[in-house]
Design an enzyme around this catalytic site. Structure first.
Site, PDB file in Angstrom:
ATOM      1  N   LYS A   1     -15.299 -34.989 -39.191  1.00 38.11           N
ATOM      2  CA  LYS A   1     -15.461 -33.926 -40.187  1.00 38.11           C
ATOM      3  C   LYS A   1     -14.334 -32.909 -40.038  1.00 38.11           C
ATOM      4  CE  LYS A   1     -17.062 -29.830 -40.734  1.00 38.11           C
ATOM      5  NZ  LYS A   1     -16.193 -29.411 -41.811  1.00 38.11           N
TER       6      LYS A   1
ATOM      7  N   GLU B   1     -13.606 -26.734 -27.593  1.00 44.41           N
ATOM      8  CA  GLU B   1     -12.375 -25.961 -27.411  1.00 44.41           C
ATOM      9  C   GLU B   1     -12.435 -24.832 -28.421  1.00 44.41           C
ATOM     10  OE1 GLU B   1     -10.272 -25.898 -25.145  1.00 44.41           O
ATOM     11  OE2 GLU B   1     -10.780 -27.763 -24.144  1.00 44.41           O
TER      12      GLU B   1
ATOM     13  N   CYS C   1      -4.600 -21.313 -31.206  1.00 46.84           N
ATOM     14  CA  CYS C   1      -5.550 -20.870 -30.180  1.00 46.84           C
ATOM     15  C   CYS C   1      -4.804 -20.478 -28.910  1.00 46.84           C
ATOM     16  CB  CYS C   1      -6.549 -21.976 -29.884  1.00 46.84           C
ATOM     17  SG  CYS C   1      -5.739 -23.533 -29.541  1.00 46.84           S
TER      18      CYS C   1
ATOM     19  N   GLU D   1     -10.464 -12.000 -30.543  1.00 48.56           N
ATOM     20  CA  GLU D   1      -9.475 -12.899 -31.164  1.00 48.56           C
ATOM     21  C   GLU D   1      -9.290 -12.518 -32.631  1.00 48.56           C
ATOM     22  OE1 GLU D   1     -10.425 -17.073 -32.130  1.00 48.56           O
ATOM     23  OE2 GLU D   1      -8.594 -17.611 -31.064  1.00 48.56           O
TER      24      GLU D   1
HETATM   25  P1  NAD Z   1     -14.724 -22.556 -37.270  1.00 48.10           P
HETATM   26  O1  NAD Z   1     -15.556 -22.402 -36.049  1.00 48.10           O
HETATM   27  O2  NAD Z   1     -15.034 -21.695 -38.445  1.00 48.10           O
HETATM   28  O3  NAD Z   1     -14.821 -24.048 -37.811  1.00 48.10           O
HETATM   29  C1  NAD Z   1     -14.479 -25.147 -37.001  1.00 48.10           C
HETATM   30  C2  NAD Z   1     -15.151 -26.383 -37.565  1.00 48.10           C
HETATM   31  O4  NAD Z   1     -16.561 -26.256 -37.401  1.00 48.10           O
HETATM   32  C3  NAD Z   1     -14.912 -26.602 -39.063  1.00 48.10           C
HETATM   33  O5  NAD Z   1     -14.741 -27.980 -39.317  1.00 48.10           O
HETATM   34  C4  NAD Z   1     -16.201 -26.101 -39.668  1.00 48.10           C
HETATM   35  O6  NAD Z   1     -16.479 -26.652 -40.936  1.00 48.10           O
HETATM   36  C5  NAD Z   1     -17.211 -26.544 -38.632  1.00 48.10           C
HETATM   37  N1  NAD Z   1     -18.495 -25.849 -38.681  1.00 48.10           N
HETATM   38  C6  NAD Z   1     -18.756 -24.618 -39.184  1.00 48.10           C
HETATM   39  N2  NAD Z   1     -20.069 -24.340 -39.070  1.00 48.10           N
HETATM   40  C7  NAD Z   1     -20.648 -25.403 -38.472  1.00 48.10           C
HETATM   41  C8  NAD Z   1     -21.976 -25.700 -38.074  1.00 48.10           C
HETATM   42  N3  NAD Z   1     -22.984 -24.850 -38.279  1.00 48.10           N
HETATM   43  N4  NAD Z   1     -22.207 -26.881 -37.475  1.00 48.10           N
HETATM   44  C9  NAD Z   1     -21.195 -27.742 -37.245  1.00 48.10           C
HETATM   45  N5  NAD Z   1     -19.924 -27.518 -37.605  1.00 48.10           N
HETATM   46  C10 NAD Z   1     -19.646 -26.359 -38.214  1.00 48.10           C
HETATM   47  O7  NAD Z   1     -13.202 -22.401 -36.814  1.00 48.10           O
HETATM   48  P2  NAD Z   1     -11.893 -22.371 -37.736  1.00 48.10           P
HETATM   49  O8  NAD Z   1     -11.869 -21.059 -38.467  1.00 48.10           O
HETATM   50  O9  NAD Z   1     -11.778 -23.633 -38.530  1.00 48.10           O
HETATM   51  O10 NAD Z   1     -10.729 -22.419 -36.635  1.00 48.10           O
HETATM   52  C11 NAD Z   1     -10.228 -21.296 -36.001  1.00 48.10           C
HETATM   53  C12 NAD Z   1     -10.776 -21.199 -34.591  1.00 48.10           C
HETATM   54  O11 NAD Z   1     -10.476 -22.389 -33.888  1.00 48.10           O
HETATM   55  C13 NAD Z   1     -10.143 -20.088 -33.768  1.00 48.10           C
HETATM   56  O12 NAD Z   1     -11.150 -19.404 -33.055  1.00 48.10           O
HETATM   57  C14 NAD Z   1      -9.230 -20.833 -32.809  1.00 48.10           C
HETATM   58  O13 NAD Z   1      -8.955 -20.171 -31.603  1.00 48.10           O
HETATM   59  C15 NAD Z   1      -9.983 -22.085 -32.589  1.00 48.10           C
HETATM   60  N6  NAD Z   1      -9.111 -23.152 -32.106  1.00 48.10           N
HETATM   61  C16 NAD Z   1      -9.224 -23.528 -30.795  1.00 48.10           C
HETATM   62  C17 NAD Z   1      -8.406 -24.515 -30.280  1.00 48.10           C
HETATM   63  C18 NAD Z   1      -8.534 -24.939 -28.844  1.00 48.10           C
HETATM   64  O14 NAD Z   1      -8.110 -26.055 -28.533  1.00 48.10           O
HETATM   65  N7  NAD Z   1      -9.077 -24.127 -27.966  1.00 48.10           N
HETATM   66  C19 NAD Z   1      -7.470 -25.135 -31.100  1.00 48.10           C
HETATM   67  C20 NAD Z   1      -7.380 -24.727 -32.423  1.00 48.10           C
HETATM   68  C21 NAD Z   1      -8.217 -23.738 -32.917  1.00 48.10           C
END
Ligand code: NAD
Length: 491
Positions: free
Chosen positions: A170, A247, A281, A380
């Site tokens: 997804k 992550e 991130c 963040e």
């Molecule tokens: P997000 O948490 O909004 O979404 C991440 C994913 O989770 C998306 O595919 C989203 O559709 C899904 N999601 C949302 N609600 C959900 C639920 N209730 N159940 C299951 N899945 C759900 O994050 P984002 O805005 O897409 O990404 C930005 C964040 O990602 C930042 O906090 C960044 O630091 C982090 N990030 C971390 C890493 C790492 O390796 N540590 C790498 C890249 C990004």
């Protein structure tokens, strides 16, 4: 409408989402299917049914498929990089670089298929052998964020398939284009029906269906801390419980000591804080600078920031593209306001920019006079906003660097071996960089953090097998002597 791939078929959905170019909001890249919960269930069921055969497939078959995927990605890196930059907003060289990374990851794991190994060890009892092997976990649900639209999917899908798992993928709602293109390549490489499923859609619908299905054995999630917590809670309270890997966010520090090479420090800070529009991130949004170099460093940063070219991601010469969408831009602007209200001094950037086409353009912002307790230093932001905090010496700088709920990446700029070595040992982070940006990692070594940034086993490199396999210990009595059921000390 661009379709989902479920149970070996391309399927449209009743709902679709528009994929908008953040460099030019008049440019609609396409309409992408948004799956319903029932469609997600179908994909999960297909992956579940495909698991027994795929888990026993030959390592040669898996190698060949992953190698074909890696080869095609690399052969098409310019075109795929362009699509990625168009939908996410990172610059074209960054987009092509990310696609190259995805190709390399598939090639790395094609090799890992052939290096699967176990152990055979003597038992503490006579005439018994013990074998320790790794087996796939089952159906894995892969949930990815928008900021690395092809590399993060690659570093989850490639090991999942390499170690014999079936996949329900997804992608983030904002960047379905790269996910779809990657899926086409995977399918063309010959992955059997049901083994790989693409289910684009909302987290609250598709993601939740994956978390709640007893047919999914493991979830690998990358995204924000609040969503990650929810994912873990659901996986751990599910029946049966799911294996989970998270992550999440970062608030990565970069320490600059008096003895740093100023040019190296400014290069590292500008790259860490602002490249990819600060939407990594591993970005460093906290620059912790000792007294003796502080003023020179800030002046050099201001000068350098004036030269940054912020423009359309696809335009030649652009160094920083737009913010990904309106809601992330609102968040960046909110934190710029919060910083000013908290008493930090905005010494560069922070204003909206107009370019040829309507887009989410923000001048990278730098705050000075920031205490580590301010919200801009603790939370963040995930945009091109960095803070400078003064430290009197190395010890205080280290303390400030570690004083954060996060622990993904941590950097230091110094010419001192003594401080560099001490920092590597004492930085509370999963990754430590010396005279390098906090972002920018190799693909063949583990990636991940500690504290609030990560949970569960590391991703990437050989370490990926910790998550994507489960260990089996098998005992065989060979009959060459009397069976001795128990020896002292054995269970
Ligand atoms: P997000 O948490 O909004 O979404 C991440 C994913 O989770 C998306 O595919 C989203 O559709 C899904 N999601 C949302 N609600 C959900 C639920 N209730 N159940 C299951 N899945 C759900 O994050 P984002 O805005 O897409 O990404 C930005 C964040 O990602 C930042 O906090 C960044 O630091 C982090 N990030 C971390 C890493 C790492 O390796 N540590 C790498 C890249 C990004």
């Amino acid at each position: 409408m661009t379709k989902n791939y479920i149970a070996g078929e391309w399927l449209s959905a009743t709902e679709a989402s528009a994929n908008i170019n953040p460099s030019n909001t008049n440019d609609v890249i396409g309409e992408y299917a948004r799956a319903s919960a029932a469609e997600a269930e179908r994909a999960i069921a297909a992956a579940y049914d495909a698991f027994p055969a795929w888990s026993r497939s030959s390592i040669q078959q898996r190698h060949d498929i992953l190698k074909a995927v890696g080869d095609e990605i690399l052969a098409r890196k310019e075109e795929l990089g362009r699509l990625l930059s168009r939908e996410e907003g990172k610059t074209l060289p960054e987009g092509i670089g990310e696609v190259t990374r995805a190709g390399q990851i598939f090639l790395f794991f094609s090799g890992e298929c052939l290096r699967m190994a176990g152990e055979k060890v003597p038992s503490v009892r006579p005439f018994i052998d013990v074998e320790i092997t790794r087996e796939p976990v089952g159906v894995v649900g892969l949930i990815t964020p928008w900021n690395f639209p092809i590399a993060i999917p690659a570093w989850k899908i490639a090991p999942a398939l390499a170690y014999g798992n079936t996949v329900v993928f997804k992608p983030a709602d904002l960047v379905p284009g790269s996910a779809h293109a990657l899926s086409e390549i995977i399918i063309r490489a010959g992955v059997p029906a049901g083994v790989f499923n693409l289910v684009m859609g909302r987290g609250s619908v598709v993601g939740e269906a994956m978390l709640n299905s007893p047919k999914v054995s493991a979830i690998s999630f990358t995204g924000s801390v609040p969503t990650g917590r929810k994912v873990a809670q659901t996986c751990i309270t599910a029946d049966p419980m799911k294996k989970v890997q998270l992550e999440m966010g970062g608030k990565n520090p970069m320490v600059v000591l008096d003895d740093a090479d100023l040019k190296v420090a400014v290069d590292c800070a500008v790259n860490s804080a602002f490249f990819s529009t600060g939407q990594r991130c591993t970005a460093s949004s906290r620059l912790i600078v000792t007294d003796g170099i502080h003023d020179r460093f800030v002046a050099a940063m201001q000068e350098r920031m004036q030269e940054l070219v912020i423009d359309d991601a696809l335009k030649a010469g652009t160094q920083i593209g737009p913010v990904v969408d309106q809601s992330q831009l609102d968040q960046d602007l909110k934190y710029i306001r919060i910083g000013q209200e908290e008493g930090a001094k905005l010494v560069a950037g922070g204003e909206l920019l107009q370019r040829d086409a309507p887009g989410f353009y923000l001048a990278p912002a730098l705050f000075t006079e920031v205490s580590n307790q301010m919200r801009v230093a603790r939370e963040e932001i995930f945009g091109p906003v960095a803070t400078v905090t003064r430290a009197k010496d190395y010890d205080e700088a280290l303390e400030l660097a570690n004083d954060t709920p996060f622990g993904l990446s941590s950097g230091i700029c110094t010419t001192s071996l003594k401080y560099a070595s001490h920092f590597k040992r004492n930085a509370e982070a999963g990754m430590v960089m010396v005279n390098l940006p906090t972002a920018g990692v190799d693909y063949h070594v583990p990636f991940g953090g500690r504290k609030g940034s990560s949970y569960g086993p590391r991703e990437q490199g050989r370490y990926a097998q910790e998550f994507y396999t489960t260990v089996k210990t098998a005992y065989t009595f060979d009959g060459n002597g009397p069976y001795v059921p128990k020896t002292k000390g054995s269970e």
